[in-house]
Scaffold this motif. Sequence first.
Motif, short mmCIF file in Angstrom:
data_model
loop_
_atom_site.label_atom_id
_atom_site.label_comp_id
_atom_site.label_asym_id
_atom_site.label_seq_id
_atom_site.Cartn_x
_atom_site.Cartn_y
_atom_site.Cartn_z
N GLN A 190 3.48 -1.72 -0.87
CA GLN A 190 2.44 -2.60 -1.41
C GLN A 190 1.26 -2.75 -0.46
OE1 GLN A 190 4.29 -6.33 -2.52
NE2 GLN A 190 5.67 -5.36 -3.97
N GLU A 191 1.50 -2.51 0.81
CA GLU A 191 0.45 -2.68 1.80
C GLU A 191 -0.65 -1.63 1.64
OE1 GLU A 191 -0.15 -5.00 3.81
OE2 GLU A 191 1.73 -5.94 4.47
N GLU B 196 -4.65 -2.75 -3.15
CA GLU B 196 -3.80 -3.94 -3.25
C GLU B 196 -4.28 -4.85 -4.39
OE1 GLU B 196 -2.87 -4.39 1.60
OE2 GLU B 196 -3.94 -5.96 0.53
N GLY B 420 2.42 -10.49 -3.62
CA GLY B 420 3.14 -9.36 -3.05
C GLY B 420 2.71 -9.21 -1.60
N ILE B 421 3.18 -8.16 -0.96
CA ILE B 421 2.88 -8.01 0.47
C ILE B 421 1.51 -7.37 0.62
CG2 ILE B 421 3.76 -7.16 2.67
CD1 ILE B 421 6.53 -7.25 1.41
N ARG B 422 0.51 -8.16 0.30
CA ARG B 422 -0.88 -7.68 0.25
C ARG B 422 -1.77 -8.75 0.86
NH1 ARG B 422 1.31 -6.67 -5.21
NH2 ARG B 422 1.70 -4.44 -5.43
N GLU B 423 -1.69 -8.91 2.16
CA GLU B 423 -2.39 -9.98 2.85
C GLU B 423 -3.89 -9.85 2.71
OE1 GLU B 423 -0.27 -7.89 4.37
OE2 GLU B 423 1.51 -9.09 4.80
#
Lengths: 686, 686
Positions: A190-191, B196, B420-423
């Motif tokens: 996802q990154e 993302e 999600g893992i999308r900072e």
Amino acid sequence: MNGHTNGHTNGAKLVNGASSSYGDGQAVNEIRKFVIDICRQNGGGHGGSAIGMAPLAVALWRHTMRYNPSNPNWFDRDRFVLSNGHAAMLLYAMLHITGYKDMTHDEIKMYADAKAVDKATGKWKSTICHGHPEREVPGVEVTTGPLGQGIANAVGLAIVSKHYAATFNKEDHQLIASRIYCTTGDGCIQEGVALEAMAIAGRLGLSNLTLCYDNNDDTNSKVRAMGWHVIDVFDGDTSVENITAALEAAKLEKDRPTFINIRTTIGYGTSTAGTFKSHHGTYSDDDAAKHLASGVTSTYQLSENALKYFKFTVDEGRRLEDDWNLKLEKYSTAYPKEAKLFKERMGGKLDFDCILTSLTVPSELQPTRQWNGTVFNELISKIPNLMAGGADLWNSNQMGDQSTRIFDRLHPEGRVIRYGIREHAMASISNGLAAYSPGGILPITATFFMFYLYAAPGVRMGALSNLQVIHVATHDSIGEGQNGQTHQPVELDSLYRAMPTLLYIRPADAEEVLGAWMTALAAKEAPSIISLARDPAVTDIPNTSRLQVQRGGYVVLEKENATVTLVSCGSELQFAYLAAERLNSDGIPTRVVSMPCIKLFESQSQEYQDTVLSESPHIISVEAYVASMWARFCTASVAMDSFGYSGLGRENFARFGIDDDGIVRKVKKHVEESNGKKRRHWTLLK
Amino acid sequence: MNGHTNGHTNGAKLVNGASSSYGDGQAVNEIRKFVIDICRQNGGGHGGSAIGMAPLAVALWRHTMRYNPSNPNWFDRDRFVLSNGHAAMLLYAMLHITGYKDMTHDEIKMYADAKAVDKATGKWKSTICHGHPEREVPGVEVTTGPLGQGIANAVGLAIVSKHYAATFNKEDHQLIASRIYCTTGDGCIQEGVALEAMAIAGRLGLSNLTLCYDNNDDTNSKVRAMGWHVIDVFDGDTSVENITAALEAAKLEKDRPTFINIRTTIGYGTSTAGTFKSHHGTYSDDDAAKHLASGVTSTYQLSENALKYFKFTVDEGRRLEDDWNLKLEKYSTAYPKEAKLFKERMGGKLDFDCILTSLTVPSELQPTRQWNGTVFNELISKIPNLMAGGADLWNSNQMGDQSTRIFDRLHPEGRVIRYGIREHAMASISNGLAAYSPGGILPITATFFMFYLYAAPGVRMGALSNLQVIHVATHDSIGEGQNGQTHQPVELDSLYRAMPTLLYIRPADAEEVLGAWMTALAAKEAPSIISLARDPAVTDIPNTSRLQVQRGGYVVLEKENATVTLVSCGSELQFAYLAAERLNSDGIPTRVVSMPCIKLFESQSQEYQDTVLSESPHIISVEAYVASMWARFCTASVAMDSFGYSGLGRENFARFGIDDDGIVRKVKKHVEESNGKKRRHWTLLK
């Protein structure tokens, strides 16, 4: 391991000394039990993924990868990257079970156990295991944990393997055969950095890279669209055989990287299987019992059979490396010239001193980014270790070297990588390039300084992994000009100057650019940022010195009994110098210090630092950034306290009072106001 | 504009007062000529993309979008985002041609013209045009330029539009109908943050979002895999009609966001068409002549026909807003309660004071992240403006509110977003959430502090755009413990404390957590980071105050004629306090200052600052970060100078000498050594 790929056993065949009933299924169970034991004893430790991936681990370490437990650094080993770094336990378990000698039973037990203090001395026990894999552990190729980084690292490792093979392999001497294996969960995928890196891997056709996806999501079409070969494994919780078959199929793919989508269950077989609770991993007695292998009772114990089932890897590893050494010997006989070069690369030899000491700086004034381009082209054309790339601003960075070949799927011997607009992946891939065999490849990246904020998580990982990467950052201040505040860093230096290990170097002129390269090339265990200006130089600065740059700071204009010492770097040093000349004429004795690298200056002796800074009552930094680190040794600063502005470079320095006019005005006012009364603390001059 | 979508003319029909031969084709040509003129006069300015996108611009502004040039802030307007922000010229040209009154002919001419200094006064002329679109320009919704950001902003804007519609629309009152249009080049699409954000948009089914891709690459399958509806336009250089038809088709799609892949040529029709040289855009006389409309001779000039062809948008815009106001009036009659709430949201009203002043802090010690979760749940349950989301660490952040609904495709009225893992996308999407109608939505993000390094480019854009977003950063130091140095920030505070506008707030205990929220909620034009500890509190600190937090720093332990003032924040304040008690017992008079926000403290009067810091000879900061900003007013620091370590939190503070034992030891040594001789500069205590 290689050559054993047909040796699957599910309890049927006798293999390498393990009992006839012992096979992949038993090994998988026992590894899961081992993981549960450790998580239970230490109250957690990310066991869920480790349990889910146990069959993949057996497929990789027992049946697929080429490695030598007795020499974790064997040059032609396959490299393994655990991108889902929280599953560190699995990697440690596999290093232990396959016989890496540093990964002892005692070390394994200290995983996640920070209470491992020696009661007698009160000191921490020496321990190599951390909550996430760190590169100093033998057998760990790259430090991972922040999600997405490992995939990008793996792309970097795969680039180097392709590059070495293209550079040194001969039709009859396949010296370099190493493949890269990487595991990932859904988090990494996802990154943004992972997606960037995977797009690059697809475009470059890195067929030596296998990415094993531990998940049950359907991302296959997305990955196919990025140019990857996709293989599904539907029974990843149980079938080592099918996983191994997929890994073998990946080796046959010659044009694309391979993505193996393995359906697994986090914490498989435990009471929290398939739930987020399994992520951290605290397990019950029942959970442990389910995976209990016969003859195994106490925690942390592996059966004799398990150890036997894997320990043949020690002999097999030695044989692989011995075979390879023989190959290298034959290669040396057949191709002595190439072999000499190759051995130098293995040893990380890098010659640059004579190139940089002999270069003559240009007589005409030019922006530092422009002269840097000349220096870079000189270096890359003469040093085969350098592998450089930019994030689509290669021309603006003025790094456009015409003679060095682009690395692409047809030319892996090329040494210039076009990353596209993917700054984060660029930095993280470069860590992979550097980690393959340190010194053999020295990666260089380039983009605007502002966009090293996009790349920052990758740059940081390089710093904490002690990897030498040189980042060339152009357009490094408000002097950039027209692009405006979105493109003008004013606070980014604060991050990089505070970052341990990394050297942030901001040369003021052509002479100092040479010093910056000398410094960065000599820093074998640290990344560097060479920070460069787009704005044209306006005056010559006397006494700058490529050799002195390596001390971080030094005097360029001395004056006895000075009232003011101006400390500056980058474009602003010329303004500081012009201001000092005027202040001296106007009766305020002023000296000037060039300080291209604060961290290096602070590492000099206190005596040297005191001499450079002098006893002048006012020590004033001059830089078009928000002043943070300067306050450590300056009494005041000419600095920014806002974002920048969309204006021409020279005018921008004037707008914010950081050109010579502004400096003279602010310094005079400050000296006058503080006459007689000493300000106790640092002051931002207005 | 809406309602004119069937009014295409390619020179045939009479439309709105323009001559009968004037239509889309002529308008496209003239816009291209206008762009070339400006780029030529100012020596560049990213004209290539602007030229390539001219037909899309006509399709959007002439035939598709709903907006009111007389009121750029009309609530229900369609929002336009230029993610490829370097094409700012095109946006400015369209604002000019459609009659936005601030975008005068003179302003347009100052685009990229930093030399626009008033010769008489020597001052810069007032100008609203920058090299990249900045949010203070009327008609510019979000600041763009750093690639990928705009796409994420657009996703945020689309979330808000969906959310408002779901919250306030009634079957017979479609109050909110605004759509989001975003343009992108290939650069944005390569950036991780864009990928993302697009993945999130697909998952959330943002059917009110249309992304127009100005390119000739085939990324369709990748975008389809992310859940988007994909439409191709193959003649994007010339056919306004086909582009408009695609934009209309997008409106009919009810489940997915729409991606329109428009094949265009950068710098179409110029001598550098299709090359990278066209990106910056310096054009020849020939280039200009090719696009010359009849009757147009001088540079910068638009024909009467062109102005007429677009100027009807002024009346049309007024009509659209008037209609909508009528709609709102009817809505108010039918649903008075909802209308009241809606109008409060339009006005950005936000009540929080009484909630935060009345909360009683818990009597038992707990980590600040835990108490913060309680406070957050109280706030989100009572303030409908708050829209919060985490990057997959929502539970670890302890933000898990059970009562607030998740925002998803079936529940756009929800106010919790799972990113999600999308900072990075999380931060940039939040800027979009905040920009839709400031104050109406106040976005909150959450992840570990370390991963705000991934999010940093988005956080920065929020700061320079003056957007209120509250970032909740947990696990904020080596006290995090087991995850090790990859998860332990030691230098990230240096970035955020140096970043203009942004407030980095690091509360020490439950009381100060309340003060941090008061401060962040009151900062209407700035993002804040509330930085929280995972490690448990070890002692009560007396005299902490939620009200005093808002002054940045204040005294928690006073002592007359003190030798030492310890200045600290976060988890370390409790160690500083314990150390002070011991130092006082041991005959070294010590006072303690709590400083949760350095930037706020520096904005207080000099007198207040001097009183808080006092005249004590030693002012020593205590924090488990590399000391940068502290040196501005401290004589020495107890601080980090390396990366962290994988150990339990409490032990980590001891390991690095930042617990009470370490502080006492270091301070005593320093006071003793400096007895009699005053160190001139700041010192890192060892």
